[in-house]
Design a protein around this motif. Structure first.
Motif, short mmCIF file in Angstrom:
data_model
loop_
_atom_site.label_atom_id
_atom_site.label_comp_id
_atom_site.label_asym_id
_atom_site.label_seq_id
_atom_site.Cartn_x
_atom_site.Cartn_y
_atom_site.Cartn_z
N TYR A 91 0.84 -1.19 0.00
CA TYR A 91 0.00 0.00 0.00
C TYR A 91 0.88 1.24 0.00
CZ TYR A 91 -4.22 -2.71 0.69
OH TYR A 91 -5.28 -3.57 0.51
N TYR A 92 0.59 2.13 -0.94
CA TYR A 92 1.36 3.35 -1.10
C TYR A 92 0.50 4.57 -0.81
CZ TYR A 92 4.65 0.41 -3.71
OH TYR A 92 5.55 -0.57 -4.09
N CYS A 93 1.08 5.49 -0.11
CA CYS A 93 0.46 6.80 0.08
C CYS A 93 0.95 7.72 -1.02
CB CYS A 93 0.85 7.35 1.45
SG CYS A 93 0.26 9.01 1.79
N ALA A 94 0.07 8.58 -1.52
CA ALA A 94 0.44 9.53 -2.55
C ALA A 94 -0.13 10.90 -2.21
CB ALA A 94 -0.07 9.07 -3.90
N ALA A 95 0.54 11.93 -2.70
CA ALA A 95 0.09 13.29 -2.40
C ALA A 95 0.38 14.22 -3.56
CB ALA A 95 0.77 13.81 -1.14
N GLU A 96 -0.45 15.26 -3.65
CA GLU A 96 -0.30 16.23 -4.73
C GLU A 96 -0.72 17.60 -4.22
OE1 GLU A 96 0.95 16.07 -7.73
OE2 GLU A 96 0.39 18.14 -8.17
N PRO A 102 -8.64 12.64 -8.33
CA PRO A 102 -8.07 12.03 -7.12
C PRO A 102 -7.82 10.54 -7.20
CG PRO A 102 -10.38 12.53 -6.79
CD PRO A 102 -10.00 13.13 -8.10
N THR A 103 -8.30 9.89 -8.25
CA THR A 103 -8.08 8.45 -8.38
C THR A 103 -7.06 8.12 -9.46
OG1 THR A 103 -9.94 8.31 -9.92
CG2 THR A 103 -10.40 7.90 -7.59
N SER A 104 -6.47 9.15 -10.05
CA SER A 104 -5.52 8.95 -11.14
C SER A 104 -4.11 8.79 -10.62
CB SER A 104 -5.57 10.14 -12.09
OG SER A 104 -4.53 10.06 -13.05
N ILE A 105 -3.51 7.65 -10.90
CA ILE A 105 -2.16 7.39 -10.43
C ILE A 105 -1.18 8.41 -10.98
CG2 ILE A 105 -0.25 5.75 -10.58
CD1 ILE A 105 -2.33 3.51 -10.46
N VAL A 106 -1.33 8.74 -12.24
CA VAL A 106 -0.35 9.63 -12.89
C VAL A 106 -0.48 11.07 -12.40
CG1 VAL A 106 -0.19 8.17 -14.91
CG2 VAL A 106 -1.85 10.04 -14.88
N ALA A 107 -1.56 11.40 -11.71
CA ALA A 107 -1.76 12.77 -11.26
C ALA A 107 -1.00 13.10 -10.00
CB ALA A 107 -3.25 13.02 -11.02
N PHE A 108 -0.56 12.11 -9.26
CA PHE A 108 0.13 12.34 -8.00
C PHE A 108 1.63 12.47 -8.21
CE2 PHE A 108 -3.08 11.96 -4.73
CZ PHE A 108 -4.12 11.32 -5.37
N SER A 109 2.21 13.50 -7.61
CA SER A 109 3.64 13.76 -7.79
C SER A 109 4.50 13.08 -6.74
CB SER A 109 3.91 15.26 -7.74
OG SER A 109 3.23 15.93 -8.78
N TYR A 110 3.95 12.88 -5.57
CA TYR A 110 4.75 12.40 -4.45
C TYR A 110 4.20 11.07 -3.93
CZ TYR A 110 6.29 17.19 -4.68
OH TYR A 110 6.79 18.39 -5.12
#
Length: 120
Positions: A91-96, A102-110
């Protein structure tokens, strides 16, 4: 640059519960949880906009997982109940910092380093 620190993974029997946490070091606007099982693509699990009520869930976890936040701590949580073997994944946390889908993997930078969740 934003750093994300995750915690809370582990091993649990089917039907059990786990709680994941993710804390951001800098300004973020949207945060989410993603997971990747062996041999599968990374997928969205749940997302939330910091300071807002809206949340998004994958159909596979709707009603079992709950994403929540502590805005002051820049921390999100994923409460996972009624866990199933098919929830086993990293499980990975992501932030932008900006407005995104909000469900797009490519939209998150961190991204965090990931935490293993194993359900048997």
């Amino acid at each position: 640059h934003v750093q994300l620190v995750e915690s809370g993974g582990g091993s649990v029997d089917a039907g059990g519960s786990l709680r994941l946490s993710c804390t951001a070091s800098g300004y973020v606007k949207c945060m989410g949880w993603f997971r990747q099982a062996p041999g599968k693509e990374r997928e969205s699990v749940a997302s939330i906009y910091i300071g807002e009520r809206s949340t998004w869930y994958a159909d596979s976890v709707e009603g079992r997982f709950t994403i929540s936040q502590d805005k002051a701590k820049k921390t999100i949580y994923l409460q996972m109940n009624s866990l199933r073997p098919e929830d086993t994944a990293i499980y990975y946390c992501a932030a932008e910092p900006g407005d995104i889908v909000p469900t797009s993997i490519v939209a998150f930078s961190y991204w965090g380093q990931g935490t293993q969740v194993t359900v048997s």
